[in-house]
Write a protein that holds these residues in place. Structure first.
Motif, short mmCIF file in Angstrom:
data_model
loop_
_atom_site.label_atom_id
_atom_site.label_comp_id
_atom_site.label_asym_id
_atom_site.label_seq_id
_atom_site.Cartn_x
_atom_site.Cartn_y
_atom_site.Cartn_z
N TRP A 29 0.85 -1.19 0.00
CA TRP A 29 0.00 0.00 0.00
C TRP A 29 0.90 1.25 0.00
CZ3 TRP A 29 -1.99 -4.51 1.18
CH2 TRP A 29 -3.37 -4.71 1.18
N HIS A 145 -3.41 4.06 -1.11
CA HIS A 145 -4.30 4.16 0.06
C HIS A 145 -4.07 5.53 0.68
CE1 HIS A 145 -5.57 2.66 4.30
NE2 HIS A 145 -6.56 3.24 3.66
N PHE A 168 -7.54 3.40 -3.44
CA PHE A 168 -8.42 3.48 -2.28
C PHE A 168 -8.34 4.88 -1.69
CE2 PHE A 168 -7.48 -1.11 -2.35
CZ PHE A 168 -8.78 -1.61 -2.34
N THR A 186 -9.72 -2.04 3.61
CA THR A 186 -9.00 -2.38 2.37
C THR A 186 -8.54 -3.83 2.39
OG1 THR A 186 -6.87 -1.61 3.27
CG2 THR A 186 -8.17 -0.02 2.02
#
Length: 255
Positions: A29, A145, A168, A186
């Motif tokens: 991420w 993210h 995201f 997530t």
């Protein structure tokens, strides 16, 4: 003629994801602005032409910090996720109002240009190859993210020329980082456990949230972010501390 009755039983089961290359890590991420993108140049360049050159960087850094402070207060109060552009405009209005010596430079049009500038940023020089190596050489999935809106993220991947498997946003998830729900949602959507995930960020608060839910963490130092953090303390908090992303894949593989 004999008749046969065939009964098909459908079992509700799910195969666990296959491990990639024998590594425990499966996905990485990334925080986006600051970590992957040079937001500072975009904002400095979008300031009104009459704004003093010597004060541009200071203004950009302090406005950015004011945004973080504003969001932290929203999280503390349990308020819902707000549109990124609206938040930036609110913060800019408050920030400029506190500085009467420059207030006259910020017309409504000037403020709109500044907020729009957040949607167009270049990637730091070390980012594109680092992300591609994670995908190409390690066969890991890579995700953005980040707090912000989905529209913002779509605009930024285009302007920066970066490729991720999924974006995201806090708008999409309904939670701001570093709330644990932001990370947990997530992972649930992607069917990963925290031990399979690594969070990369230039923001210590993002990594504290990731570590609190069991993810591995890699801090990448960027001079324009975390201006209030004690970097020696940040280095001790995380699984890895990097000055750039040039060997990010090797570092993550060794975690």
């Amino acid at each position: 003629m004999e008749r046969w009755t065939v009964i098909i039983i459908l079992a509700d089961f799910k195969l666990p994801p296959q491990r990639l290359n024998g590594d425990e890590t499966k996905a990485v991420w990334f925080d986006f602005m600051g970590t992957c993108l040079d937001w500072h140049s975009s904002i400095v360049g979008a300031l009104p032409p009459a704004f003093p050159e010597s004060d541009r960087s200071k203004f950009a850094l302090e406005w950015r910090q004011a945004y973080f402070d504003y969001n932290a207060e929203r999280i503390k109060q349990g308020r819902p996720v707000e549109d990124f552009d609206l938040t930036q405009l609110r913060v800019l209005d408050l920030f400029v109002e506190e500085q009467p010596e420059i207030k006259h430079l910020f017309s409504a049009e000037a403020k709109e240009r500044l907020v729009a500038a957040w949607h167009h940023q270049r990637a730091w020089n070390d980012v594109q190859e680092a992300v591609e190596k994670l995908k190409r050489d390690r066969n890991w999935e890579v995700f953005v993210h980040a707090n912000g809106s989905t529209r913002l993220q779509l605009d930024l991947v285009k302007s920066a020329g970066l490729r991720f498997d999924m974006l995201f946003s806090s708008e999409l998830l309904g939670h701001y980082k570093p709330a644990p729900e932001a990370y947990e949602k997530t992972m649930k959507l992607l069917n990963y456990g925290p031990e399979e995930c690594v969070m990369v960020a230039a923001h210590a608060s993002d990594l504290r949230g990731a570590k609190a839910v069991g993810m591995k963490t890699v801090y990448v130092y960027r001079w324009a972010d975390d201006i209030r953090e004690d970097q020696e303390a940040v280095e001790k908090e995380n699984d890895a501390y990097l000055s750039d992303m040039s060997n990010l894949d090797t570092v993550i593989a060794g975690l």
